[in-house]
Design a protein around this motif. Structure first.
Motif, PDB file in Angstrom:
ATOM      1  N   UNK A   8       0.617  -1.235   0.070  1.00  0.00           N
ATOM      2  CA  UNK A   8      -0.076  -0.020   0.189  1.00  0.00           C
ATOM      3  C   UNK A   8       0.852   1.329   0.053  1.00  0.00           C
ATOM      4  N   UNK A   9       0.574   2.120  -0.772  1.00  0.00           N
ATOM      5  CA  UNK A   9       1.337   3.447  -0.904  1.00  0.00           C
ATOM      6  C   UNK A   9       0.271   4.656  -0.933  1.00  0.00           C
ATOM      7  N   UNK A  10       0.339   5.690  -0.286  1.00  0.00           N
ATOM      8  CA  UNK A  10      -0.159   6.853  -0.221  1.00  0.00           C
ATOM      9  C   UNK A  10       0.411   8.075  -1.180  1.00  0.00           C
ATOM     10  N   UNK A  11       0.162   8.121  -2.626  1.00  0.00           N
ATOM     11  CA  UNK A  11       0.790   9.305  -3.107  1.00  0.00           C
ATOM     12  C   UNK A  11       0.247  10.447  -2.945  1.00  0.00           C
ATOM     13  N   UNK A  12       0.971  11.652  -2.694  1.00  0.00           N
ATOM     14  CA  UNK A  12       0.769  13.017  -2.463  1.00  0.00           C
ATOM     15  C   UNK A  12       1.473  13.920  -3.094  1.00  0.00           C
ATOM     16  N   UNK A  13       0.890  15.100  -3.658  1.00  0.00           N
ATOM     17  CA  UNK A  13       1.528  15.999  -4.195  1.00  0.00           C
ATOM     18  C   UNK A  13       0.613  17.361  -4.224  1.00  0.00           C
ATOM     19  N   UNK A  14       1.132  18.593  -4.666  1.00  0.00           N
ATOM     20  CA  UNK A  14       0.136  19.524  -4.915  1.00  0.00           C
ATOM     21  C   UNK A  14      -0.306  19.313  -6.198  1.00  0.00           C
ATOM     22  N   UNK A  15      -1.527  20.172  -6.315  1.00  0.00           N
ATOM     23  CA  UNK A  15      -2.425  19.782  -7.451  1.00  0.00           C
ATOM     24  C   UNK A  15      -2.010  20.266  -8.659  1.00  0.00           C
ATOM     25  N   UNK A  16      -1.011  19.630  -9.071  1.00  0.00           N
ATOM     26  CA  UNK A  16      -0.146  20.009 -10.393  1.00  0.00           C
ATOM     27  C   UNK A  16      -0.311  18.873 -11.543  1.00  0.00           C
ATOM     28  N   UNK A  17       0.199  18.837 -12.652  1.00  0.00           N
ATOM     29  CA  UNK A  17       0.604  17.911 -13.619  1.00  0.00           C
ATOM     30  C   UNK A  17       1.542  16.830 -12.877  1.00  0.00           C
ATOM     31  N   UNK A  18       2.193  17.275 -12.041  1.00  0.00           N
ATOM     32  CA  UNK A  18       3.075  16.467 -11.361  1.00  0.00           C
ATOM     33  C   UNK A  18       2.677  15.336 -10.414  1.00  0.00           C
ATOM     34  N   UNK A  19       1.301  15.636  -9.934  1.00  0.00           N
ATOM     35  CA  UNK A  19       0.638  14.663  -9.277  1.00  0.00           C
ATOM     36  C   UNK A  19       0.097  13.540 -10.264  1.00  0.00           C
ATOM     37  N   UNK A  20      -0.379  14.152 -11.487  1.00  0.00           N
ATOM     38  CA  UNK A  20      -0.898  12.777 -12.183  1.00  0.00           C
ATOM     39  C   UNK A  20       0.188  12.066 -12.831  1.00  0.00           C
ATOM     40  N   UNK A  21       1.559  12.723 -13.171  1.00  0.00           N
ATOM     41  CA  UNK A  21       2.680  11.932 -13.552  1.00  0.00           C
ATOM     42  C   UNK A  21       2.888  11.037 -12.568  1.00  0.00           C
ATOM     43  N   UNK A  22       3.018  11.248 -11.167  1.00  0.00           N
ATOM     44  CA  UNK A  22       3.282  10.413 -10.228  1.00  0.00           C
ATOM     45  C   UNK A  22       2.197   9.212 -10.257  1.00  0.00           C
ATOM     46  N   UNK A  23       1.053   9.427 -10.231  1.00  0.00           N
ATOM     47  CA  UNK A  23       0.072   8.492 -10.381  1.00  0.00           C
ATOM     48  C   UNK A  23       0.286   7.464 -11.595  1.00  0.00           C
TER      49      UNK A  23
END
Length: 68
Positions: A5-20
């Motif tokens: 299990x992992x919880x991915x977090x990021x600011x609401x930018x395209x960086x979050x979409x890329x991480x997911x």
């Protein structure tokens, strides 16, 4: 077999979409809905998405989950 299990977090930018997207490309699966919250310290929205992955072997706390 173990379920990771992992919880991915990021600011609401395209960086979050890329991480997911990167996690999905590595075999992780979405778990539940994404979450959004306002970070008062930075004045920005933050996103979170849980992901899971079934692996052969036994989970150990020293695993680097992002490398699985």
């Amino acid at each position: 077999m173990s379920l990771l299990y992992r919880l991915l977090t990021e600011e609401d930018t395209s960086g979050f979409c890329h991480k997911v997207s990167d996690a999905l490309a590595k075999g992780w699966a979405l778990h539940g809905d994404p979450s959004y919250a306002y970070d008062h310290a930075t004045g920005k929205m933050r996103c979170a998405q849980a992901v899971t992955k079934q692996i052969d072997g036994v989970y150990t706390p020293d695993m680097k989950l992002g490398e699985q």
